[in-house]
Design a protein around this motif. Sequence first.
Motif, PDB file in Angstrom:
ATOM      1  N   MET A   1       0.830  -1.214   0.000  1.00  0.00           N
ATOM      2  CA  MET A   1       0.000   0.000   0.000  1.00  0.00           C
ATOM      3  C   MET A   1       0.861   1.260   0.000  1.00  0.00           C
ATOM      4  N   ILE A   2       1.876   1.272   0.854  1.00  0.00           N
ATOM      5  CA  ILE A   2       2.752   2.447   0.962  1.00  0.00           C
ATOM      6  C   ILE A   2       4.202   1.986   0.976  1.00  0.00           C
ATOM      7  N   LYS A   3       5.018   2.653   0.203  1.00  0.00           N
ATOM      8  CA  LYS A   3       6.447   2.323   0.154  1.00  0.00           C
ATOM      9  C   LYS A   3       7.253   3.616   0.183  1.00  0.00           C
ATOM     10  N   ALA A   4       8.157   3.717   1.140  1.00  0.00           N
ATOM     11  CA  ALA A   4       9.096   4.829   1.202  1.00  0.00           C
ATOM     12  C   ALA A   4      10.464   4.314   0.762  1.00  0.00           C
ATOM     13  N   ASP A   5      10.969   4.901  -0.300  1.00  0.00           N
ATOM     14  CA  ASP A   5      12.234   4.456  -0.877  1.00  0.00           C
ATOM     15  C   ASP A   5      13.287   5.540  -0.695  1.00  0.00           C
ATOM     16  N   ASN A   6      14.046   5.435   0.421  1.00  0.00           N
ATOM     17  CA  ASN A   6      15.144   6.358   0.692  1.00  0.00           C
ATOM     18  C   ASN A   6      14.666   7.812   0.732  1.00  0.00           C
ATOM     19  N   VAL A   7      13.537   8.054   1.413  1.00  0.00           N
ATOM     20  CA  VAL A   7      12.891   9.370   1.405  1.00  0.00           C
ATOM     21  C   VAL A   7      13.606  10.349   2.334  1.00  0.00           C
ATOM     22  N   THR A   8      13.858  11.528   1.789  1.00  0.00           N
ATOM     23  CA  THR A   8      14.445  12.640   2.543  1.00  0.00           C
ATOM     24  C   THR A   8      13.543  13.855   2.368  1.00  0.00           C
ATOM     25  N   TYR A   9      13.453  14.685   3.416  1.00  0.00           N
ATOM     26  CA  TYR A   9      12.714  15.943   3.268  1.00  0.00           C
ATOM     27  C   TYR A   9      13.468  17.052   3.975  1.00  0.00           C
ATOM     28  N   GLU A  10      13.656  18.172   3.243  1.00  0.00           N
ATOM     29  CA  GLU A  10      14.320  19.351   3.798  1.00  0.00           C
ATOM     30  C   GLU A  10      13.381  20.541   3.740  1.00  0.00           C
ATOM     31  N   TYR A  11      13.289  21.250   4.876  1.00  0.00           N
ATOM     32  CA  TYR A  11      12.567  22.524   4.889  1.00  0.00           C
ATOM     33  C   TYR A  11      13.519  23.623   4.439  1.00  0.00           C
ATOM     34  N   ARG A  12      13.059  24.437   3.510  1.00  0.00           N
ATOM     35  CA  ARG A  12      13.862  25.563   3.042  1.00  0.00           C
ATOM     36  C   ARG A  12      13.566  26.774   3.912  1.00  0.00           C
ATOM     37  N   LEU A  13      14.575  27.350   4.519  1.00  0.00           N
ATOM     38  CA  LEU A  13      14.422  28.500   5.404  1.00  0.00           C
ATOM     39  C   LEU A  13      15.082  29.723   4.780  1.00  0.00           C
ATOM     40  N   ALA A  53       3.969  12.177   8.187  1.00  0.00           N
ATOM     41  CA  ALA A  53       2.519  12.054   7.990  1.00  0.00           C
ATOM     42  C   ALA A  53       2.067  12.855   6.776  1.00  0.00           C
ATOM     43  N   ARG A  54       2.617  14.030   6.587  1.00  0.00           N
ATOM     44  CA  ARG A  54       2.210  14.882   5.464  1.00  0.00           C
ATOM     45  C   ARG A  54       2.766  14.393   4.128  1.00  0.00           C
ATOM     46  N   LEU A  55       3.826  13.640   4.178  1.00  0.00           N
ATOM     47  CA  LEU A  55       4.334  13.010   2.955  1.00  0.00           C
ATOM     48  C   LEU A  55       3.440  11.847   2.516  1.00  0.00           C
ATOM     49  N   LEU A  56       2.776  11.204   3.472  1.00  0.00           N
ATOM     50  CA  LEU A  56       1.942  10.046   3.164  1.00  0.00           C
ATOM     51  C   LEU A  56       0.689  10.424   2.386  1.00  0.00           C
ATOM     52  N   ASN A  57       0.306  11.700   2.465  1.00  0.00           N
ATOM     53  CA  ASN A  57      -0.887  12.173   1.775  1.00  0.00           C
ATOM     54  C   ASN A  57      -0.532  13.129   0.639  1.00  0.00           C
ATOM     55  N   ALA A  58       0.757  13.298   0.382  1.00  0.00           N
ATOM     56  CA  ALA A  58       1.271  14.214  -0.654  1.00  0.00           C
ATOM     57  C   ALA A  58       0.960  15.670  -0.344  1.00  0.00           C
ATOM     58  N   PHE A  59       0.722  16.008   0.933  1.00  0.00           N
ATOM     59  CA  PHE A  59       0.697  17.420   1.310  1.00  0.00           C
ATOM     60  C   PHE A  59       2.086  18.008   1.107  1.00  0.00           C
ATOM     61  N   LEU A  60       3.098  17.178   1.347  1.00  0.00           N
ATOM     62  CA  LEU A  60       4.487  17.526   1.067  1.00  0.00           C
ATOM     63  C   LEU A  60       5.039  16.497   0.089  1.00  0.00           C
ATOM     64  N   LYS A  61       6.020  16.914  -0.692  1.00  0.00           N
ATOM     65  CA  LYS A  61       6.680  16.001  -1.616  1.00  0.00           C
ATOM     66  C   LYS A  61       8.126  15.797  -1.161  1.00  0.00           C
ATOM     67  N   PRO A  62       8.653  14.591  -1.288  1.00  0.00           N
ATOM     68  CA  PRO A  62      10.034  14.351  -0.865  1.00  0.00           C
ATOM     69  C   PRO A  62      11.006  15.250  -1.617  1.00  0.00           C
ATOM     70  N   THR A  74       4.150  10.036  -5.307  1.00  0.00           N
ATOM     71  CA  THR A  74       3.548  11.249  -4.749  1.00  0.00           C
ATOM     72  C   THR A  74       4.142  12.536  -5.316  1.00  0.00           C
ATOM     73  N   SER A  75       5.284  12.450  -5.974  1.00  0.00           N
ATOM     74  CA  SER A  75       5.908  13.660  -6.518  1.00  0.00           C
ATOM     75  C   SER A  75       5.297  14.089  -7.852  1.00  0.00           C
ATOM     76  N   LYS A  76       4.454  13.232  -8.426  1.00  0.00           N
ATOM     77  CA  LYS A  76       3.831  13.533  -9.726  1.00  0.00           C
ATOM     78  C   LYS A  76       2.480  14.212  -9.506  1.00  0.00           C
ATOM     79  N   ASP A  77       2.336  15.431 -10.028  1.00  0.00           N
ATOM     80  CA  ASP A  77       1.102  16.194  -9.826  1.00  0.00           C
ATOM     81  C   ASP A  77      -0.127  15.464 -10.374  1.00  0.00           C
ATOM     82  N   ASP A  78       0.033  14.714 -11.432  1.00  0.00           N
ATOM     83  CA  ASP A  78      -1.099  13.999 -12.025  1.00  0.00           C
ATOM     84  C   ASP A  78      -1.658  12.922 -11.090  1.00  0.00           C
ATOM     85  N   ASN A  79      -0.872  12.526 -10.078  1.00  0.00           N
ATOM     86  CA  ASN A  79      -1.307  11.470  -9.163  1.00  0.00           C
ATOM     87  C   ASN A  79      -1.999  11.990  -7.910  1.00  0.00           C
ATOM     88  N   LEU A  80      -1.986  13.321  -7.697  1.00  0.00           N
ATOM     89  CA  LEU A  80      -2.408  13.865  -6.408  1.00  0.00           C
ATOM     90  C   LEU A  80      -3.856  13.551  -6.066  1.00  0.00           C
TER      91      LEU A  80
END
Length: 287
Positions: A1-13, A53-62, A74-80
């Motif tokens: 159902m859900i697969k995270a493949d080497n997922v990283t997330y950075e907040y830009r400040l 949690a927000r990556l799981l719903n594509a509120f954020l993208k890796p 989740t990074s593809k807009d057509d899938n949102l």
Amino acid sequence: MIKADNVTYEYRLSDEDDACDAKKALCNIQFDIKHGEFVSIVGHNGSGKSTLARLLNAFLKPTGGTMWIDGLDTSKDDNLLAIRQNVGMVFQNPDNQIVGNTVEEDVAFGPENLGVTTDKIWKRVETCLAAVGMLKCRYMNPNKLSGGQKQRSAIAGVLAMRPKCIVLDEPTAMLDPKGRKEVIDAITKLNKEEHINVILITHYMEETIHSDRIYVMDSGRIVMTGSPEQIFSRVEELKSYRLTVPTITYIAHKLRLSGFDIREPVLDVDELIDILSVMHGGEDICL
């Protein structure tokens, strides 16, 4: 159902001079969650669990790696749209999700926006309110409900959109013990009876004991993975990540350290009572 493949997330400040800096909230997250699983994600404040949690719903993208939801990147807009139909979110504050004047209107809002026909909407409303034990409150003003009732109503609203997975981000953080029990009982029932994926983000360890698997996070990484029995048998390691175990598990752990012949971990008060009763020749024991 859900697969995270080497997922990283950075907040830009950005500062007032528009100089950019990056803060890494998640680092090399790797996991697979199967259909129908109940998974809990725990960690102290700032560990990265709410970002996940927000990556799981594509509120954020890796910002690195790939998150897959039911085979969709989740990074593809057509899938949102498809992703957000498959994954429903329930947040910490149920007031942020109230949009209707009555409970049933609130639950109907989601499927109505998906274009579900009116007759099907009201069937879903009744079914979903019954599933979370809120059918008797269907005509009430949501703002008049208790915290636990509001959160169960929010779960019914998500459920009415027929997602394959529900992600709950600290859903009981603002509730009293009675409200917390109501919510956890409701989502456990949905998982066991409706086979809906449940991903519970929490810092209340007692809420995780019915999970199929627990992920422990620290500093943006998954540092422990296992069943509740496997995780809660590692009391000292959890303490190193500033986490505790369920209260009854800790009591049993301390009794064991004091010389009592008690296996680890004990997850349920009735289980501990049975163990102590046997040790005391079958006498009734109250905790």
